[in-house]
Design a protein around this motif. Structure first.
Motif, mmCIF file in Angstrom:
data_model
loop_
_atom_site.group_PDB
_atom_site.id
_atom_site.type_symbol
_atom_site.label_atom_id
_atom_site.label_comp_id
_atom_site.label_asym_id
_atom_site.label_seq_id
_atom_site.Cartn_x
_atom_site.Cartn_y
_atom_site.Cartn_z
ATOM 1 N N LYS A 3 0.835 -1.204 0.000
ATOM 2 C CA LYS A 3 0.000 0.000 0.000
ATOM 3 C C LYS A 3 0.870 1.254 0.000
ATOM 4 N N GLU A 4 1.944 1.252 0.806
ATOM 5 C CA GLU A 4 2.835 2.406 0.844
ATOM 6 C C GLU A 4 3.534 2.602 -0.494
ATOM 7 N N THR A 5 3.938 1.511 -1.117
ATOM 8 C CA THR A 5 4.586 1.601 -2.419
ATOM 9 C C THR A 5 3.643 2.218 -3.428
ATOM 10 N N THR A 6 2.406 1.760 -3.438
ATOM 11 C CA THR A 6 1.411 2.300 -4.359
ATOM 12 C C THR A 6 1.178 3.781 -4.092
ATOM 13 N N ASN A 7 1.042 4.154 -2.820
ATOM 14 C CA ASN A 7 0.828 5.559 -2.486
ATOM 15 C C ASN A 7 2.014 6.411 -2.908
ATOM 16 N N PHE A 8 3.225 5.908 -2.670
ATOM 17 C CA PHE A 8 4.433 6.630 -3.052
ATOM 18 C C PHE A 8 4.462 6.841 -4.562
ATOM 19 N N GLU A 9 4.221 5.769 -5.295
ATOM 20 C CA GLU A 9 4.227 5.865 -6.757
ATOM 21 C C GLU A 9 3.129 6.799 -7.259
ATOM 22 N N LYS B 170 1.915 9.393 -5.677
ATOM 23 C CA LYS B 170 2.344 10.764 -5.378
ATOM 24 C C LYS B 170 3.343 11.248 -6.429
ATOM 25 N N LEU B 171 4.284 10.389 -6.801
ATOM 26 C CA LEU B 171 5.251 10.773 -7.820
ATOM 27 C C LEU B 171 4.577 10.969 -9.177
ATOM 28 N N ASP B 172 3.649 10.088 -9.526
ATOM 29 C CA ASP B 172 2.921 10.233 -10.789
ATOM 30 C C ASP B 172 2.136 11.543 -10.818
ATOM 31 N N ASN B 173 1.485 11.862 -9.699
ATOM 32 C CA ASN B 173 0.733 13.113 -9.620
ATOM 33 C C ASN B 173 1.658 14.314 -9.780
ATOM 34 N N ALA B 174 2.816 14.263 -9.154
ATOM 35 C CA ALA B 174 3.778 15.363 -9.268
ATOM 36 C C ALA B 174 4.256 15.515 -10.713
ATOM 37 N N LYS B 175 4.481 14.397 -11.404
ATOM 38 C CA LYS B 175 4.896 14.448 -12.807
ATOM 39 C C LYS B 175 3.814 15.075 -13.674
ATOM 40 N N LYS B 176 2.557 14.729 -13.415
ATOM 41 C CA LYS B 176 1.446 15.304 -14.180
ATOM 42 C C LYS B 176 1.350 16.806 -13.935
ATOM 43 N N GLU C 134 2.279 17.071 -3.048
ATOM 44 C CA GLU C 134 2.453 15.674 -3.459
ATOM 45 C C GLU C 134 3.875 15.199 -3.169
ATOM 46 N N LEU C 135 4.862 16.038 -3.476
ATOM 47 C CA LEU C 135 6.245 15.658 -3.215
ATOM 48 C C LEU C 135 6.525 15.550 -1.721
ATOM 49 N N SER C 136 5.916 16.416 -0.943
ATOM 50 C CA SER C 136 6.091 16.364 0.510
ATOM 51 C C SER C 136 5.508 15.072 1.077
ATOM 52 N N LYS C 137 4.340 14.687 0.589
ATOM 53 C CA LYS C 137 3.717 13.441 1.044
ATOM 54 C C LYS C 137 4.559 12.235 0.629
ATOM 55 N N LEU D 242 8.526 7.953 2.168
ATOM 56 C CA LEU D 242 9.886 7.447 2.044
ATOM 57 C C LEU D 242 10.600 7.454 3.400
ATOM 58 N N GLU D 243 10.444 8.515 4.161
ATOM 59 C CA GLU D 243 11.074 8.599 5.481
ATOM 60 C C GLU D 243 10.491 7.555 6.436
#
Length: 64
Positions: free
Chosen positions: A4-10, A12-18, A43-46, A51-52
């Motif tokens: 779930k964390e991996t999916t959320n992380f990915e 967030k990164l996808d949203n930031a790229k968009k 999104e990047l902060s989340k 990651l932390e």
């Protein structure tokens, strides 16, 4: 990281790229670019928080 964390992380990164793609649009208004920038930074902060958290868990496991 849990699945779930991996999916959320990915996500967030996808949203930031968009959002970055939106910011690169030469026709975007100043107001829209400021809003997009704010959203991108959130999104990047989340993503950084996720990651932390994962790093803390890894350190706990190593210490065990």
């Amino acid at each position: 990281m849990a699945n779930k964390e991996t999916t959320n992380f990915e996500n967030k990164l996808d949203n930031a790229k968009k959002i970055l793609q939106t910011l690169m649009n030469p026709d975007i208004t100043i107001e829209d670019s400021v809003q997009a920038y704010e959203n991108g930074m959130k999104e990047l902060s989340k993503a950084q928080d996720i990651l932390e958290s994962a790093q803390l868990k890894i350190n706990e496991i190593k210490a065990s």
